[in-house]
Design an enzyme around this catalytic site. Structure first.
Site, PDB file in Angstrom:
ATOM      1  N   GLY A 108      45.321  44.416  45.692  1.00  0.00           N
ATOM      2  CA  GLY A 108      45.716  43.476  46.744  1.00  0.00           C
ATOM      3  C   GLY A 108      46.993  42.722  46.402  1.00  0.00           C
ATOM      4  CD  GLU A 111      46.207  46.688  49.400  1.00  0.00           C
ATOM      5  OE1 GLU A 111      45.364  46.060  48.731  1.00  0.00           O
ATOM      6  OE2 GLU A 111      45.916  47.394  50.375  1.00  0.00           O
ATOM      7  CD  GLU A 131      43.434  48.811  45.565  1.00  0.00           C
ATOM      8  OE1 GLU A 131      44.118  49.698  44.994  1.00  0.00           O
ATOM      9  OE2 GLU A 131      43.937  47.875  46.205  1.00  0.00           O
TER      10      GLU A 131
HETATM   11  C1  HXC Z   1      38.986  39.084  38.998  1.00  0.00           C
HETATM   12  C2  HXC Z   1      40.429  39.346  37.243  1.00  0.00           C
HETATM   13  C3  HXC Z   1      41.132  40.347  37.933  1.00  0.00           C
HETATM   14  C4  HXC Z   1      40.701  40.683  39.245  1.00  0.00           C
HETATM   15  C5  HXC Z   1      42.046  40.099  35.993  1.00  0.00           C
HETATM   16  N1  HXC Z   1      41.023  39.233  36.065  1.00  0.00           N
HETATM   17  N2  HXC Z   1      42.135  40.797  37.131  1.00  0.00           N
HETATM   18  N3  HXC Z   1      39.360  38.731  37.785  1.00  0.00           N
HETATM   19  N4  HXC Z   1      39.628  40.021  39.734  1.00  0.00           N
HETATM   20  N5  HXC Z   1      41.328  41.563  40.006  1.00  0.00           N
HETATM   21  C6  HXC Z   1      40.576  38.298  35.017  1.00  0.00           C
HETATM   22  C7  HXC Z   1      39.872  39.006  33.898  1.00  0.00           C
HETATM   23  O1  HXC Z   1      38.527  39.245  34.240  1.00  0.00           O
HETATM   24  C8  HXC Z   1      40.022  38.000  32.774  1.00  0.00           C
HETATM   25  O2  HXC Z   1      39.082  36.972  32.972  1.00  0.00           O
HETATM   26  C9  HXC Z   1      41.412  37.411  33.042  1.00  0.00           C
HETATM   27  O3  HXC Z   1      41.705  37.683  34.408  1.00  0.00           O
HETATM   28  C10 HXC Z   1      42.484  38.063  32.185  1.00  0.00           C
HETATM   29  O4  HXC Z   1      42.400  39.456  32.376  1.00  0.00           O
HETATM   30  P1  HXC Z   1      42.346  40.498  31.159  1.00  0.00           P
HETATM   31  O5  HXC Z   1      41.770  41.754  31.697  1.00  0.00           O
HETATM   32  O6  HXC Z   1      41.691  39.890  29.968  1.00  0.00           O
HETATM   33  O7  HXC Z   1      43.911  40.663  30.868  1.00  0.00           O
HETATM   34  P2  HXC Z   1      44.665  41.930  30.277  1.00  0.00           P
HETATM   35  O8  HXC Z   1      43.884  42.533  29.143  1.00  0.00           O
HETATM   36  O9  HXC Z   1      46.065  41.481  30.039  1.00  0.00           O
HETATM   37  O10 HXC Z   1      44.642  43.029  31.459  1.00  0.00           O
HETATM   38  C11 HXC Z   1      45.365  42.773  32.627  1.00  0.00           C
HETATM   39  C12 HXC Z   1      44.940  43.789  33.745  1.00  0.00           C
HETATM   40  C13 HXC Z   1      43.421  43.760  33.913  1.00  0.00           C
HETATM   41  C14 HXC Z   1      45.404  45.188  33.361  1.00  0.00           C
HETATM   42  C15 HXC Z   1      45.678  43.353  35.004  1.00  0.00           C
HETATM   43  O11 HXC Z   1      42.982  42.397  34.063  1.00  0.00           O
HETATM   44  C16 HXC Z   1      42.932  44.516  35.112  1.00  0.00           C
HETATM   45  O12 HXC Z   1      42.852  45.739  35.100  1.00  0.00           O
HETATM   46  N6  HXC Z   1      42.542  43.795  36.181  1.00  0.00           N
HETATM   47  C17 HXC Z   1      41.971  44.404  37.356  1.00  0.00           C
HETATM   48  C18 HXC Z   1      43.042  45.052  38.180  1.00  0.00           C
HETATM   49  C19 HXC Z   1      42.471  45.691  39.423  1.00  0.00           C
HETATM   50  O13 HXC Z   1      41.596  46.570  39.359  1.00  0.00           O
HETATM   51  N7  HXC Z   1      42.928  45.275  40.593  1.00  0.00           N
HETATM   52  C20 HXC Z   1      42.480  45.800  41.886  1.00  0.00           C
HETATM   53  C21 HXC Z   1      41.314  45.000  42.398  1.00  0.00           C
HETATM   54  S1  HXC Z   1      40.653  45.676  43.890  1.00  0.00           S
HETATM   55  P3  HXC Z   1      38.098  36.530  31.789  1.00  0.00           P
HETATM   56  O14 HXC Z   1      37.221  35.490  32.442  1.00  0.00           O
HETATM   57  O15 HXC Z   1      37.382  37.732  31.324  1.00  0.00           O
HETATM   58  O16 HXC Z   1      39.034  35.956  30.753  1.00  0.00           O
HETATM   59  C22 HXC Z   1      41.683  45.158  45.087  1.00  0.00           C
HETATM   60  C23 HXC Z   1      41.321  45.552  46.470  1.00  0.00           C
HETATM   61  C24 HXC Z   1      42.200  44.952  47.482  1.00  0.00           C
HETATM   62  O17 HXC Z   1      42.661  44.528  44.854  1.00  0.00           O
HETATM   63  C25 HXC Z   1      41.666  45.203  48.840  1.00  0.00           C
HETATM   64  C26 HXC Z   1      41.950  44.116  49.816  1.00  0.00           C
HETATM   65  C27 HXC Z   1      41.088  42.931  49.736  1.00  0.00           C
END
Ligand code: HXC
Length: 257
Positions: A108, A111, A131
């Site tokens: 997102g 996006e 995603e």
């Molecule tokens: C909730 C998130 C998050 C997310 C990171 N965090 N991304 N929390 N939703 N999308 C949180 C982690 O849980 C963590 O919290 C803190 O942020 C730091 O993240 P880390 O993972 O420890 O950091 P790092 O190792 O540097 O990795 C960074 C990263 C990774 C590669 C960006 O966080 C990651 O893969 N995040 C998810 C990315 C993702 O899948 N995005 C798409 C989501 S679906 P804590 O509490 O553990 O410290 C989407 C659908 C959209 O976007 C559709 C429309 C609505």
């Protein structure tokens, strides 16, 4: 207006919105999406604002929708709740919106950046639609806007594998307008926003609308739309001022009328 998940400031004619959930890498939850919508609406209503800049932190523009908020939803929650259907304030804005992206712009977050009119990226920016790794697909325009921005081959590559694209590849692919060193990101974004805001706002808004038509219609209809808008701008005082200033070799002073 006090916000919990964003910071908002005005700098001359530029409105700046900074996503601010550092504990979650600016992940988009309902509260943040709502606040971004409110802040954009306030800048749209403010006659003194000519351009909006949307940014995040140096580490993350936004790492996607908040997975912890989404995880427990079932189909009925998503469908009847029309989940994320109103997370498109940036795309709906009539004034120009620049995304200044550093760090992660994922899911997102990518996006949201693509909903803006132009992306200026720091050299540490990373874009992706991961995603698919969560068992879902992009939900606020990613399959459509990424494909229009970078073409089918690369959009499929990104969306089906979930891989990230660095700033260099993003610029080469046409996703971002410019890449600058991280330390220069906000300067560059503000300079660009100030340049846009110094123009006649009606012509800026109509230029944006005309460019966006290119994604919605045929070439003939789009050119016709452009022609109608082009002619209409000769009814503005700013057209007289802009052209008179050129002839008189002075800077134009637009009054948005
Ligand atoms: C909730 C998130 C998050 C997310 C990171 N965090 N991304 N929390 N939703 N999308 C949180 C982690 O849980 C963590 O919290 C803190 O942020 C730091 O993240 P880390 O993972 O420890 O950091 P790092 O190792 O540097 O990795 C960074 C990263 C990774 C590669 C960006 O966080 C990651 O893969 N995040 C998810 C990315 C993702 O899948 N995005 C798409 C989501 S679906 P804590 O509490 O553990 O410290 C989407 C659908 C959209 O976007 C559709 C429309 C609505």
């Amino acid at each position: 207006m006090t916000y919990q998940t964003i910071q908002v400031e005005t700098n001359g004619k530029v409105g700046v919105i900074r996503l601010n959930r550092p504990q979650a890498l600016n992940a988009l939850n309902s509260e943040l999406a709502g606040e971004v919508g409110e802040a954009i609406a306030a800048f749209e209503a403010d006659a003194g604002i000519g351009c909006i800049v949307l940014t995040g932190s140096e580490k993350a523009f936004a790492a996607g929708a908040d997975i912890k908020e989404m995880a427990g939803k079932d189909y009925m929650d998503a469908f009847f709740g029309n989940f994320a259907a109103d997370w498109n304030a940036a795309a709906r804005a009539r004034k120009p919106v620049i995304a200044a992206v550093a760090g992660f712009a994922l899911g997102g977050g990518c996006e949201l950046a693509m909903q803006c009119d132009m992306i200026i990226a720091a050299d540490n920016a990373k874009f992706g639609q991961p995603e698919i790794k969560l068992g879902i697909i992009p939900g606020i325009g990613g399959t459509q806007r990424l494909t229009r921005a970078i073409g089918k081959a690369k959009a499929m590559d990104m969306i089906l594998t979930g891989r990230m694209m660095d700033a260099t590849e993003a610029e080469r692919s046409g996703l971002v307008a410019r890449v600058v060193p991280l330390a220069d990101l906000m300067n560059e974004a503000m300079k660009t926003a100030n340049t846009i805001a110094s123009m006649s706002l009606p012509s800026v808004m109509l230029a944006k609308e005309a460019v966006n038509r290119a994604f919605e219609t045929t070439l003939a209809e789009g050119v016709l739309f452009e022609s109608r808008v082009f002619h209409s701008l000769f009814a503005t005082a700013d057209q007289k001022e802009g052209m008179t200033a050129f002839v008189e070799k002075r800077a134009a002073k637009f009054e948005n009328k």
